[in-house]
Design an enzyme around this catalytic site. Structure first.
Site, PDB file in Angstrom:
ATOM      1  CG  HIS A  16      55.447  33.621  62.291  1.00 47.66           C
ATOM      2  ND1 HIS A  16      54.136  34.189  62.277  1.00 47.66           N
ATOM      3  CD2 HIS A  16      56.089  34.269  61.290  1.00 47.66           C
ATOM      4  CE1 HIS A  16      54.168  34.954  61.397  1.00 47.66           C
ATOM      5  NE2 HIS A  16      55.298  35.077  60.709  1.00 47.66           N
ATOM      6  CE  LYS A  40      53.126  41.572  55.632  1.00 49.29           C
ATOM      7  NZ  LYS A  40      53.804  40.499  56.385  1.00 49.29           N
ATOM      8  NE  ARG A  92      55.554  32.659  53.823  1.00 48.85           N
ATOM      9  CZ  ARG A  92      55.023  33.755  53.920  1.00 48.85           C
ATOM     10  NH1 ARG A  92      53.737  33.622  54.671  1.00 48.85           N
ATOM     11  NH2 ARG A  92      55.277  34.827  53.851  1.00 48.85           N
ATOM     12  CB  SER A 130      50.057  36.633  59.876  1.00 48.63           C
ATOM     13  OG  SER A 130      51.106  36.623  60.467  1.00 48.63           O
TER      14      SER A 130
HETATM   15  P1  ADP Z   1      56.734  40.480  57.755  1.00 49.42           P
HETATM   16  O1  ADP Z   1      55.787  41.515  57.456  1.00 49.42           O
HETATM   17  O2  ADP Z   1      58.395  41.076  58.085  1.00 49.42           O
HETATM   18  O3  ADP Z   1      57.291  39.749  56.126  1.00 49.42           O
HETATM   19  P2  ADP Z   1      55.754  38.383  58.721  1.00 49.42           P
HETATM   20  O4  ADP Z   1      55.371  38.203  60.110  1.00 49.42           O
HETATM   21  O5  ADP Z   1      54.796  38.209  57.814  1.00 49.42           O
HETATM   22  O6  ADP Z   1      56.598  39.753  58.764  1.00 49.42           O
HETATM   23  O7  ADP Z   1      57.008  37.185  58.451  1.00 49.42           O
HETATM   24  C1  ADP Z   1      58.173  37.083  59.146  1.00 49.42           C
HETATM   25  C2  ADP Z   1      59.219  36.304  58.415  1.00 49.42           C
HETATM   26  O8  ADP Z   1      58.942  34.902  58.692  1.00 49.42           O
HETATM   27  C3  ADP Z   1      59.365  36.330  57.020  1.00 49.42           C
HETATM   28  O9  ADP Z   1      60.645  36.152  56.615  1.00 49.42           O
HETATM   29  C4  ADP Z   1      58.333  35.458  56.458  1.00 49.42           C
HETATM   30  O10 ADP Z   1      58.900  34.981  55.323  1.00 49.42           O
HETATM   31  C5  ADP Z   1      58.634  34.246  57.527  1.00 49.42           C
HETATM   32  N1  ADP Z   1      57.242  33.379  57.532  1.00 49.42           N
HETATM   33  C6  ADP Z   1      56.148  33.730  57.569  1.00 49.42           C
HETATM   34  N2  ADP Z   1      55.345  32.808  57.586  1.00 49.42           N
HETATM   35  C7  ADP Z   1      56.175  31.597  57.511  1.00 49.42           C
HETATM   36  C8  ADP Z   1      56.056  30.251  57.372  1.00 49.42           C
HETATM   37  N3  ADP Z   1      54.756  29.629  57.611  1.00 49.42           N
HETATM   38  N4  ADP Z   1      56.914  29.547  57.628  1.00 49.42           N
HETATM   39  C9  ADP Z   1      58.096  30.007  57.747  1.00 49.42           C
HETATM   40  N5  ADP Z   1      58.554  31.218  57.548  1.00 49.42           N
HETATM   41  C10 ADP Z   1      57.469  32.185  57.765  1.00 49.42           C
END
Ligand code: ADP
Length: 164
Positions: A16, A40, A92, A130
């Protein structure tokens, strides 16, 4: 142009943070938006997640144009309210694509003036989520390679040895 980066960030990972840093070099302003995802069950409260993101931002060389907000309602409505013309998301692997495409298409239909843009994850972060971090911490593994150094202790304290 103002961009917003909505997500759950439970907790923020290095993946992130990398997206946030790359975006902050491209856009005038980046708003990291903590949004509720009904799919979630979160470990950290919205306020805790906001504090952890803000602390992590201090690790970046330039973070003056980055803000963190707790949003509610539809992402497009919140984006419009804060004057953001772009919604940023990360991809990803191909498994992210279907869900992201669905969301982006729905958002495009709801508000045709707001564009969704995607950042491809850096190879070293392409398997990082996460939930992986939480699973490792729950099993007493070392999470320090995966999340910003300044929040490792806090995430460990919340999860190590716990049964969620
Ligand atoms: P959500 O529940 O909205 O998917 P996340 O916190 O899981 O929220 O992810 C937010 C965004 O960041 C999503 O578009 C996800 O695909 C992206 N994301 C999550 N992990 C990574 C990572 N390791 N590298 C790049 N983007 C990521």
């Amino acid at each position: 142009m103002i961009a917003c980066y909505p997500g759950t960030f439970d907790p923020i990972t290095n993946g992130h943070l990398d997206v946030i840093e790359r975006a902050s070099r491209m856009f005038e302003k980046v708003i990291v938006l903590i949004m509720h995802n009904p799919r979630k069950k979160c470990t950290f409260s919205e306020t805790e997640r906001k504090e952890m993101i803000e602390k992590s931002l201090e690790l970046l060389e330039h973070h003056d144009n980055i803000r963190v907000e707790i949003g509610s309602g539809l992402t497009v409505n919140y984006a419009r309210k804060i004057g953001a013309g772009v919604i940023l998301r990360g991809i990803r692997a191909v498994t992210d694509y279907e869900y992201e495409l669905q969301q982006a298409t729905a958002n495009m239909t709801l508000d045709g003036e707001i564009e969704t843009m995607f950042f491809i994850a850096k190879p070293e972060y392409s398997f990082l989520s996460s939930s992986t971090v939480k699973e490792i911490a729950l099993n007493d593994g070392d999470i320090s390679p995966f999340i910003p150094s300044v929040i490792v202790r806090r995430v460990e304290d919340a999860l190590t040895g716990k049964n969620l």
